[in-house]
Design a protein around this motif. Structure first.
Motif, PDB file in Angstrom:
ATOM      1  N   VAL A 195       0.843  -1.194   0.000  1.00 46.96           N
ATOM      2  CA  VAL A 195       0.000   0.000   0.000  1.00 46.96           C
ATOM      3  C   VAL A 195       0.879   1.246   0.000  1.00 46.96           C
ATOM      4  CG1 VAL A 195      -1.848   1.277   1.151  1.00 46.96           C
ATOM      5  CG2 VAL A 195      -1.777  -1.227   1.295  1.00 46.96           C
ATOM      6  N   VAL A 196       0.681   2.103  -0.994  1.00 50.51           N
ATOM      7  CA  VAL A 196       1.405   3.369  -1.109  1.00 50.51           C
ATOM      8  C   VAL A 196       0.462   4.492  -0.689  1.00 50.51           C
ATOM      9  CG1 VAL A 196       2.504   4.982  -2.733  1.00 50.51           C
ATOM     10  CG2 VAL A 196       2.876   2.513  -2.955  1.00 50.51           C
ATOM     11  N   PRO A 197       0.882   5.389   0.224  1.00 51.58           N
ATOM     12  CA  PRO A 197      -0.022   6.417   0.750  1.00 51.58           C
ATOM     13  C   PRO A 197      -0.214   7.618  -0.163  1.00 51.58           C
ATOM     14  CG  PRO A 197       2.099   6.627   1.802  1.00 51.58           C
ATOM     15  CD  PRO A 197       2.177   5.402   0.910  1.00 51.58           C
ATOM     16  N   LEU A 198      -0.318   7.389  -1.441  1.00 51.58           N
ATOM     17  CA  LEU A 198      -0.646   8.432  -2.409  1.00 51.58           C
ATOM     18  C   LEU A 198      -1.227   7.776  -3.644  1.00 51.58           C
ATOM     19  CD1 LEU A 198       2.236   8.665  -4.495  1.00 51.58           C
ATOM     20  CD2 LEU A 198       2.983   9.273  -2.233  1.00 51.58           C
ATOM     21  N   THR A 199      -1.922   8.564  -4.442  1.00 51.74           N
ATOM     22  CA  THR A 199      -2.566   8.038  -5.645  1.00 51.74           C
ATOM     23  C   THR A 199      -1.605   8.118  -6.824  1.00 51.74           C
ATOM     24  OG1 THR A 199      -4.686   8.829  -4.816  1.00 51.74           O
ATOM     25  CG2 THR A 199      -4.579   8.211  -7.140  1.00 51.74           C
ATOM     26  N   ILE A 200      -1.267   6.992  -7.404  1.00 46.57           N
ATOM     27  CA  ILE A 200      -0.289   6.935  -8.488  1.00 46.57           C
ATOM     28  C   ILE A 200      -0.961   6.398  -9.747  1.00 46.57           C
ATOM     29  CG2 ILE A 200       1.967   6.095  -9.223  1.00 46.57           C
ATOM     30  CD1 ILE A 200       2.677   5.558  -6.366  1.00 46.57           C
ATOM     31  N   SER A 201      -0.748   7.082 -10.842  1.00 45.02           N
ATOM     32  CA  SER A 201      -1.267   6.614 -12.122  1.00 45.02           C
ATOM     33  C   SER A 201      -0.199   5.803 -12.852  1.00 45.02           C
ATOM     34  CB  SER A 201      -1.683   7.806 -12.996  1.00 45.02           C
ATOM     35  OG  SER A 201      -0.546   8.583 -13.349  1.00 45.02           O
ATOM     36  N   VAL A 202      -0.627   5.062 -13.860  1.00 44.81           N
ATOM     37  CA  VAL A 202       0.322   4.324 -14.688  1.00 44.81           C
ATOM     38  C   VAL A 202       1.299   5.283 -15.355  1.00 44.81           C
ATOM     39  CG1 VAL A 202       0.532   2.969 -16.811  1.00 44.81           C
ATOM     40  CG2 VAL A 202      -1.172   2.347 -15.104  1.00 44.81           C
ATOM     41  N   GLU A 203       0.784   6.436 -15.798  1.00 46.66           N
ATOM     42  CA  GLU A 203       1.645   7.422 -16.453  1.00 46.66           C
ATOM     43  C   GLU A 203       2.739   7.909 -15.511  1.00 46.66           C
ATOM     44  OE1 GLU A 203      -1.622   7.464 -16.411  1.00 46.66           O
ATOM     45  OE2 GLU A 203      -2.172   7.110 -18.513  1.00 46.66           O
ATOM     46  N   SER A 204       2.402   8.133 -14.239  1.00 46.44           N
ATOM     47  CA  SER A 204       3.399   8.561 -13.263  1.00 46.44           C
ATOM     48  C   SER A 204       4.451   7.486 -13.054  1.00 46.44           C
ATOM     49  CB  SER A 204       2.733   8.907 -11.927  1.00 46.44           C
ATOM     50  OG  SER A 204       1.894  10.029 -12.051  1.00 46.44           O
ATOM     51  N   LEU A 205       4.018   6.233 -12.935  1.00 50.31           N
ATOM     52  CA  LEU A 205       4.969   5.133 -12.753  1.00 50.31           C
ATOM     53  C   LEU A 205       5.918   5.032 -13.940  1.00 50.31           C
ATOM     54  CD1 LEU A 205       2.662   2.310 -11.306  1.00 50.31           C
ATOM     55  CD2 LEU A 205       4.482   3.536 -10.100  1.00 50.31           C
ATOM     56  N   ARG A 206       5.383   5.264 -15.119  1.00 48.30           N
ATOM     57  CA  ARG A 206       6.210   5.138 -16.314  1.00 48.30           C
ATOM     58  C   ARG A 206       7.277   6.228 -16.400  1.00 48.30           C
ATOM     59  NH1 ARG A 206       5.487   2.044 -20.513  1.00 48.30           N
ATOM     60  NH2 ARG A 206       3.309   1.574 -19.982  1.00 48.30           N
ATOM     61  N   THR A 207       7.005   7.406 -15.829  1.00 50.72           N
ATOM     62  CA  THR A 207       7.973   8.505 -15.926  1.00 50.72           C
ATOM     63  C   THR A 207       9.087   8.413 -14.888  1.00 50.72           C
ATOM     64  OG1 THR A 207       6.722   9.960 -14.436  1.00 50.72           O
ATOM     65  CG2 THR A 207       6.168  10.051 -16.789  1.00 50.72           C
ATOM     66  N   LEU A 208       8.901   7.602 -13.847  1.00 47.30           N
ATOM     67  CA  LEU A 208       9.899   7.545 -12.783  1.00 47.30           C
ATOM     68  C   LEU A 208      11.142   6.796 -13.242  1.00 47.30           C
ATOM     69  CD1 LEU A 208       7.635   6.792  -9.698  1.00 47.30           C
ATOM     70  CD2 LEU A 208       8.692   8.969 -10.336  1.00 47.30           C
ATOM     71  N   PRO A 209      12.326   7.346 -12.975  1.00 45.03           N
ATOM     72  CA  PRO A 209      13.565   6.691 -13.406  1.00 45.03           C
ATOM     73  C   PRO A 209      13.867   5.438 -12.601  1.00 45.03           C
ATOM     74  CG  PRO A 209      14.056   8.636 -12.093  1.00 45.03           C
ATOM     75  CD  PRO A 209      12.571   8.646 -12.339  1.00 45.03           C
ATOM     76  N   TYR A 210      14.669   4.571 -13.191  1.00 41.92           N
ATOM     77  CA  TYR A 210      15.100   3.334 -12.534  1.00 41.92           C
ATOM     78  C   TYR A 210      15.743   3.662 -11.192  1.00 41.92           C
ATOM     79  CZ  TYR A 210      17.528  -1.144 -11.880  1.00 41.92           C
ATOM     80  OH  TYR A 210      17.976  -2.334 -11.388  1.00 41.92           O
ATOM     81  N   GLY A 211      15.340   2.939 -10.153  1.00 40.19           N
ATOM     82  CA  GLY A 211      15.911   3.144  -8.832  1.00 40.19           C
ATOM     83  C   GLY A 211      15.138   4.072  -7.934  1.00 40.19           C
ATOM     84  N   VAL A 258       3.142  15.315  -1.254  1.00 43.53           N
ATOM     85  CA  VAL A 258       2.282  15.272  -2.437  1.00 43.53           C
ATOM     86  C   VAL A 258       1.482  13.985  -2.374  1.00 43.53           C
ATOM     87  CG1 VAL A 258       2.229  15.189  -4.954  1.00 43.53           C
ATOM     88  CG2 VAL A 258       3.926  16.611  -3.795  1.00 43.53           C
ATOM     89  N   ASN A 259       0.150  14.100  -2.305  1.00 43.03           N
ATOM     90  CA  ASN A 259      -0.650  12.874  -2.189  1.00 43.03           C
ATOM     91  C   ASN A 259      -1.261  12.415  -3.507  1.00 43.03           C
ATOM     92  OD1 ASN A 259      -2.725  14.726  -2.484  1.00 43.03           O
ATOM     93  ND2 ASN A 259      -3.350  14.655  -0.347  1.00 43.03           N
ATOM     94  N   PHE A 260      -1.175  13.250  -4.536  1.00 41.61           N
ATOM     95  CA  PHE A 260      -1.690  12.835  -5.853  1.00 41.61           C
ATOM     96  C   PHE A 260      -0.749  13.403  -6.918  1.00 41.61           C
ATOM     97  CE2 PHE A 260      -5.996  11.712  -7.914  1.00 41.61           C
ATOM     98  CZ  PHE A 260      -5.365  11.196  -9.026  1.00 41.61           C
ATOM     99  N   PRO A 261       0.426  12.773  -7.108  1.00 40.31           N
ATOM    100  CA  PRO A 261       1.379  13.283  -8.104  1.00 40.31           C
ATOM    101  C   PRO A 261       0.817  13.172  -9.519  1.00 40.31           C
ATOM    102  CG  PRO A 261       2.064  11.127  -7.318  1.00 40.31           C
ATOM    103  CD  PRO A 261       0.901  11.544  -6.460  1.00 40.31           C
ATOM    104  N   ASP A 262       1.197  14.143 -10.358  1.00 38.80           N
ATOM    105  CA  ASP A 262       0.766  14.145 -11.759  1.00 38.80           C
ATOM    106  C   ASP A 262      -0.747  14.003 -11.868  1.00 38.80           C
ATOM    107  OD1 ASP A 262       3.409  14.389 -12.464  1.00 38.80           O
ATOM    108  OD2 ASP A 262       3.684  12.287 -12.950  1.00 38.80           O
TER     109      ASP A 262
END
Length: 347
Positions: free
Chosen positions: A90-106, A297-301
């Motif tokens: 469980v991650v305490p913020l709302t993450i979209s697929v688009e946000s996950l895709r933009t995050l760099p490795y690591g 930030v609880n709802f990035p992007d």
């Protein structure tokens, strides 16, 4: 470890519920029931049964969360998951697929399991998003604006590590003046501000959506912007905020574009200049959580385009002692745009 039978799953879920019963109910009962039904209908029966009993207390007080659900086969193979292991999903913020895709490795993503984070293991060449080398189903099982549930191939391993990869440089703290040169895209939709306002309004940010419509007139030349939007509940009481309403809006706007991927790469202690003269945002970290003047930030992007990014936050941004901004007005807002010039950092 013994296989997980339906009876032992229900018994264990009841134990989890009793351990969580002192927590604050954070998400509506209707949301839990909807998620439970959709999980069951989507073939995630084990997680559905568990979430039905502990869902309302599993999400933190912010009422925002992302849950990664292993399939029934993973429950059967691994046996009864511990409370810590459930919290690790469980991650305490709302993450979209688009946000996950933009995050760099690591990149590390904080979870409810204290001092344990998920690690982005998707490289630039990968087509499939993965965390801790576990594949993420890019089609969400459930989404209602504040809660997102994704299916995953297996349980995450809390002991997972990758080779040394630092997100923070050794350079001194940066005082970042977010000014960028004018640009004009003939293909830019003239209703872009209205579209952005519509998209954040129905997600619980209607007050900032109204500010966006009023404070950003279409006659102003478009440029790159970042807006930190407090949720409606935080905007109901202005008594702790100095200045007029325009100050509330301008202190949340940067004249450059920072996606969540950009924010997590900033140096600890970086200072961001806002459109309100004299008001700055200090970027710090609590573990792997990025904080803006002490608020996460609880709802990035929440909404983003090539020239605009909106991030959802839980509180109105303030500074210790409530920094007193200089007088502001719509004219000052336009002056800030006019003063923007070349030779500055652009994201």
């Amino acid at each position: 470890m013994a296989a997980l039978s339906p009876f032992s799953l229900i018994l264990f879920s009841l134990i989890l519920f009793s351990l969580y019963c002192t927590s604050v109910v954070a998400i509506p009962f209707e949301t839990v029931q909807d998620a439970v039904e959709i999980l069951a209908d989507s073939g995630f029966l084990s997680m559905s049964l568990t979430f039905e009993l502990v869902g309302q207390t599993l999400i933190p007080n912010s009422s925002y969360g992302t849950i990664f659900s292993p399939p029934d086969a993973a429950f059967i193979h691994s046996g009864q998951p511990s409370i810590d292991l459930l919290q690790y999903h469980v991650v305490p913020l709302t993450i979209s697929v688009e946000s996950l895709r933009t995050l760099p490795y690591g990149t590390k993503i904080p979870t409810l399991y204290q001092n344990h984070s998920l690690i982005v293991t998707t490289s630039a060449s990968d087509q499939q998003i993965s965390l801790n080398n576990v594949k993420i189903n890019e089609l969400s099982i459930f989404y209602d604006g504040s809660l997102v549930i994704f299916g995953i191939d297996n349980f995450f391993d809390p002991s997972f590590k990758i080779s040394s990869h630092s997100l923070l440089s050794d350079s001194p703290n940066n005082d970042i003046h977010c000014t960028v040169p004018y640009f004009h895209d003939p293909a830019l939709d003239p209703d872009s501000f209205a579209v952005a306002s519509y998209n954040i309004r129905y997600k619980g940010y209607s007050v900032m959506a109204s500010f966006l419509e009023l404070q950003l007139p279409l006659s102003v030349d478009q440029r790159k912007l970042t807006i930190f939007a407090p949720v409606d509940e935080a905007m109901k009481d202005y008594t702790g905020v100095s200045g007029r309403y325009s100050a509330v809006f301008l202190r949340h706007v940067l004249p450059c574009r920072f996606t969540w991927s950009d924010l997590v790469k900033l140096d600890n202690g970086a200072i961001l200049q806002t459109l309100l003269s004299g008001f700055t945002i200090n970027v710090t970290r609590s573990g792997d959580t990025v904080l803006l003047n002490g608020f996460s930030v609880n709802f990035p992007d929440l909404y983003y385009r090539d020239w605009l990014v909106v991030h959802g936050i839980s509180q109105i941004l303030t500074l210790p002692g409530e920094q007193e901004p200089t007088p502001d007005s719509q004219a000052e807002f336009n002056d800030n745009f006019k003063r923007s010039g070349p030779g500055s950092t652009e994201f």
